[in-house]
Design a protein around this motif. Structure first.
Motif, PDB file in Angstrom:
ATOM      1  N   ARG A  82      12.640 -33.046 -11.494  1.00 12.50           N
ATOM      2  CA  ARG A  82      13.362 -32.071 -10.324  1.00 12.50           C
ATOM      3  C   ARG A  82      12.135 -31.277  -9.543  1.00 12.50           C
ATOM      4  O   ARG A  82      12.189 -31.436  -8.230  1.00 12.50           O
ATOM      5  N   GLU A  83      11.277 -31.067 -10.090  1.00 12.80           N
ATOM      6  CA  GLU A  83      10.126 -30.277  -9.440  1.00 12.80           C
ATOM      7  C   GLU A  83       9.358 -31.312  -8.706  1.00 12.80           C
ATOM      8  O   GLU A  83       8.873 -31.126  -7.407  1.00 12.80           O
ATOM      9  N   LEU A  86      11.573 -32.167  -5.209  1.00 17.29           N
ATOM     10  CA  LEU A  86      11.350 -30.996  -4.564  1.00 17.29           C
ATOM     11  C   LEU A  86      10.133 -30.862  -3.806  1.00 17.29           C
ATOM     12  O   LEU A  86       9.704 -30.575  -2.609  1.00 17.29           O
ATOM     13  N   LEU A  89       9.859 -33.538  -1.175  1.00 11.55           N
ATOM     14  CA  LEU A  89      10.563 -33.036   0.244  1.00 11.55           C
ATOM     15  C   LEU A  89       9.726 -32.060   0.990  1.00 11.55           C
ATOM     16  O   LEU A  89       9.749 -32.161   2.176  1.00 11.55           O
ATOM     17  N   ASP A  90       9.226 -31.234   0.246  1.00 14.18           N
ATOM     18  CA  ASP A  90       8.396 -30.204   0.825  1.00 14.18           C
ATOM     19  C   ASP A  90       7.262 -30.444   1.555  1.00 14.18           C
ATOM     20  O   ASP A  90       7.099 -30.026   2.658  1.00 14.18           O
ATOM     21  N   ALA A 112      18.472 -31.440  -6.133  1.00 13.56           N
ATOM     22  CA  ALA A 112      17.547 -31.390  -5.120  1.00 13.56           C
ATOM     23  C   ALA A 112      18.522 -30.640  -4.019  1.00 13.56           C
ATOM     24  O   ALA A 112      18.069 -29.801  -3.399  1.00 13.56           O
ATOM     25  N   ALA A 115      19.171 -27.151  -4.404  1.00 11.01           N
ATOM     26  CA  ALA A 115      17.918 -26.286  -4.261  1.00 11.01           C
ATOM     27  C   ALA A 115      17.814 -26.020  -2.852  1.00 11.01           C
ATOM     28  O   ALA A 115      17.215 -25.039  -2.536  1.00 11.01           O
ATOM     29  N   GLN A 116      17.976 -27.104  -1.948  1.00 13.65           N
ATOM     30  CA  GLN A 116      17.613 -27.284  -0.636  1.00 13.65           C
ATOM     31  C   GLN A 116      18.590 -27.654   0.148  1.00 13.65           C
ATOM     32  O   GLN A 116      18.699 -28.494   0.806  1.00 13.65           O
ATOM     33  N   ARG A 119      18.143 -28.777   3.863  1.00 16.72           N
ATOM     34  CA  ARG A 119      17.181 -29.774   4.108  1.00 16.72           C
ATOM     35  C   ARG A 119      17.933 -31.272   3.974  1.00 16.72           C
ATOM     36  O   ARG A 119      17.613 -32.216   4.609  1.00 16.72           O
TER      37      ARG A 119
END
Length: 248
Positions: A82-83, A86, A89-90, A112, A115-116, A119
Motif C-alpha cells: 500500500r505504501e 501511495l 502516486l505521490d 489507495a 487514502a487519497q 487523487r
C-alpha cells in the motif's frame, strides 16, 4: 509514443521499478497482483493501448516483485505494498489517476483510493481480492501449512502459476489490519468497473460481488464473465478491460 523507465527510491533504500507512457487525460495506473509484475499480459496490453491513443499510463512493481528490489518473504506485507502504491502516486503522477487493479491490486487500489480521495478519479478492478489474506488464503491453509507457519513463520504454498509462494505469518497478521469488507460500507465514491471470471479458482465471483455491494458509491458496474478464469487475459478479456478503462 515511447515508454520511459526508471526507479523510485524508497526511504529504506529499496527501489521500485516503473515504466510510463506520457500522454493526456487522467493517468491510468496499473496495480498488479500478488507475485505478479508489470510485464504481464494485461499490463502490456494497456501500455500498447496508451501508446496508440496518446494516453498517460504508469505501471510499477511492488517491493519484492518483478524488477523492484526487496526481499518478498522478509518485507512483503499489505502495509508495505500500500505504501509503495501511495509513493508512486505521490512521486510520479500529476493530477487525477484512474487505478486499474488486478487481484491483490484491486485491494491495494481500494486502500489507495481511500487514502487519497482527491487523487483517484475512477477504478477498474479485475478479479479484485480485498481481504484475501484473511478471507481467501487463511481458510485454505492445510494442517502442514499451519504447522510450518507456527514453527518457521513461513509456508511455501504450491501455485498453479510457477514456483511455490512464501506465505508468512507477518503477511497474514498484517493483512487483517487492512480489512475493508465488514459491516460498514467501503468509503469509495468514485465510479468503479469490476470484471470478474465466473470460473475463477482463486477469487470466487461472490467475493468480488461482495466488494461491489459494499462500495458506498452508486456508479458501480459488475461484469461477470461466466467462462472467465482468474487472469482474464484472453483477447476478449483484454478487449473488455480496455473498454472499461476507455469509459473514463
Amino acid at each position: 509514443m515511447s515508454e520511459r523507465a526508471g526507479t523510485l527510491d524508497r526511504p529504506d533504500g529499496e527501489r521500485l521499478a516503473w515504466r510510463a507512457v506520457d500522454g493526456v487525460g487522467p493517468t491510468v495506473v496499473w496495480l498488479g497482483g500478488f507475485r505478479s509484475d508489470m510485464t504481464g499480459t494485461k499490463a502490456e496490453a494497456l501500455a500498447e493501448w496508451a501508446q496508440a491513443k496518446g494516453r498517460a499510463y504508469l505501471r510499477f512493481d511492488y517491493l519484492g516483485h518483478g524488477q523492484s528490489s526487496g526481499d518478498f518473504q522478509a518485507k512483503g506485507t499489505i502495509t508495505r505494498w500500500r505504501e509503495d502504491a501511495l509513493a508512486v502516486l505521490d512521486a510520479l503522477v500529476d493530477g487525477p489517476a484512474i487505478l486499474v487493479g488486478s487481484s491483490m491490486g484491486g485491494w491495494i487500489a481500494c486502500l489507495a483510493a481511500m487514502a487519497q480521495r482527491g487523487r483517484v478519479a475512477a477504478m477498474v478492478l479485475i478479479a479484485p481480492a480485498p481481504d484475501f489474506t484473511e478471507k481467501l488464503m487463511a481458510p485454505e491453509i492445510p494442517p502442514e501449512g499451519r504447522a510450518a507457519l507456527a514453527a518457521d513463520g513461513v509456508w511455501l504454498r504450491p501455485s498453479e502459476y510457477g514456483d511455490p509462494y512464501p506465505i508468512t505469518r507477518a503477511l497474514l497478521e498484517d493483512g487483517a489490519r487492512w480489512s475493508i469488507l465488514g459491516s460498514e460500507p467501503v468509503p469509495i465514491e468514485v465510479p468503479v468497473r469490476i470484471l470478474q471470471g465466473g470460473a475463477d479458482p482463486d477469487v470466487p465471483w461472490r467475493h468480488a460481488l461482495e466488494l461491489a455491494n459494499a462500495l458506498s458509491g452508486q456508479d458501480v458496474t459488475f461484469t461477470l464473465i461466466k467462462d472467465g478464469d482468474h487472469r482474464l487475459s484472453r483477447p476478449q478479456d483484454i478487449a473488455r478491460l480496455i473498454a472499461a478503462v476507455e469509459e473514463f
